[in-house]
Scaffold this motif. Structure first.
Motif: not given
Length: 244
Positions: A11, A44, A77
Motif C-alpha cells: 500500500q 488491493w 475494502d
C-alpha cells in the motif's frame, strides 16, 4: 504478522507514502500479503487487475475473485470493491441489488466510503427502495468516518430540505466546512456561496474568496468562476475609487 506487513508495504508503494510511488513493487508486496492470507492484500491486489496497475494485464474476472476472497475473509475494502464490480458489471453480470448488499456489509465493517455509496443508493433508489432518512443517516456515518463526499451529500440535504430533513442552513454550512476541510472541492464552493450571500453565516466576501480559491485549486469549475467574478468586481471597485 509478515503477511500484514507485506500488504502495508504494498500500500505504501502504491500510494507513494515514502515520497516515491512504484506500482510494480506494490503488486509484488500485495501478492505476498495475499498469498500469506492477508485479506486486505487480496483486496488491493484485485485493484491492480481491475484497473491495470503495476504492469499486470487487465483481468476483471481475476479482480472479482480476489475481491470475493478478500470480502469473505473480512476485508471491508474487498466487499466495497466487490460491490463496485457488481454495480458496474465488471467481471460479472451487473446486479445493483447485490451491490447494495455488499456496500451494506462493507459499511458495517467500518468503510466510510461504502456507507456513503449505500446512502446514495437509498437516496436514488439504486437497487433499494428510496429511503431518505436512511440515506441521511448513512451520509452522517460516512462523514463521521472522514468521507468528504458523505459530508457534502448530507449538507445538500440540509440546504435543500427533504421529506426526512428540514432546511437548516447552519447545519448545511457546518457540513460543507467539514467536507471542504477533508478535501471535497465542491463543499468549498458551496460554503463560499454561503459567505458571499450571507446564507446562514455573516456575509464575508473575503472569506468567500478564500473558499473559492481553495475549491478552484482543487478543480471545482464553479469555484473558479466565482473567484473570477469577485476579482473582477474588486478590480472594478478599486478603479472607481481612484482619484481623477
Amino acid at each position: 504478522d509478515d503477511a500484514a506487513g507485506c500488504t502495508r508495504r504494498g500500500q505504501m508503494w502504491g500510494k507513494g507514502e515514502d515520497g516515491v510511488a512504484d506500482q510494480t513493487q506494490a503488486v509484488i508486496f500485495l501478492q505476498r500479503g495475499c498469498d500469506g492470507g492477508n485479506a486486505d492484500g487480496c483486496a488491493w491486489l484485485g485493484t491492480a487487475y481491475g484497473r491495470v496497475i503495476g504492469g499486470v494485464d487487465f483481468d476483471a474476472k481475476k479482480a472479482l475473485d480476489l475481491y470475493q476472497r478478500a470480502c469473505d475473509s473480512g476485508s471491508a475494502d474487498g466487499c466495497f470493491w466487490l460491490g463496485e464490480a457488481y454495480e458496474d458489471g465488471s467481471g460479472v453480470k451487473a446486479d445493483v441489488k447485490r451491490a447494495a448488499e455488499l456496500y451494506d456489509k462493507s459499511c458495517t465493517m467500518g468503510a466510510a466510503n461504502a456507507c456513503r455509496v449505500l446512502g446514495w443508493a437509498y437516496a436514488e433508489g439504486i437497487g433499494l427502495r428510496i429511503d431518505l432518512a436512511k440515506a441521511a443517516k448513512l451520509y452522517q456515518t460516512a462523514c463521521d468516518g472522514e468521507d468528504a463526499i458523505g459530508c457534502n451529500n448530507l449538507a445538500f440535504m440540509y440546504m435543500e430540505g427533504t421529506g426526512a430533513i428540514e432546511v437548516d442552513r447552519a447545519k448545511a454550512n457546518n457540513l460543507f466546512e467539514r467536507g471542504c476541510t477533508l478535501g471535497e472541492e465542491h463543499s468549498c464552493f458551496q460554503l463560499g456561496v454561503a459567505y458571499e450571500k450571507g446564507n446562514g453565516v455573516t456575509k464575508d466576501v473575503g472569506k468567500a474568496r478564500e473558499l473559492y480559491e481553495k475549491g478552484c485549486n482543487n478543480g471545482d469549475k464553479g469555484a473558479c468562476n466565482s473567484r473570477a467574478y469577485i476579482r473582477k468586481n474588486a478590480d472594478h471597485n478599486a478603479s472607481d475609487a481612484l482619484p481623477l
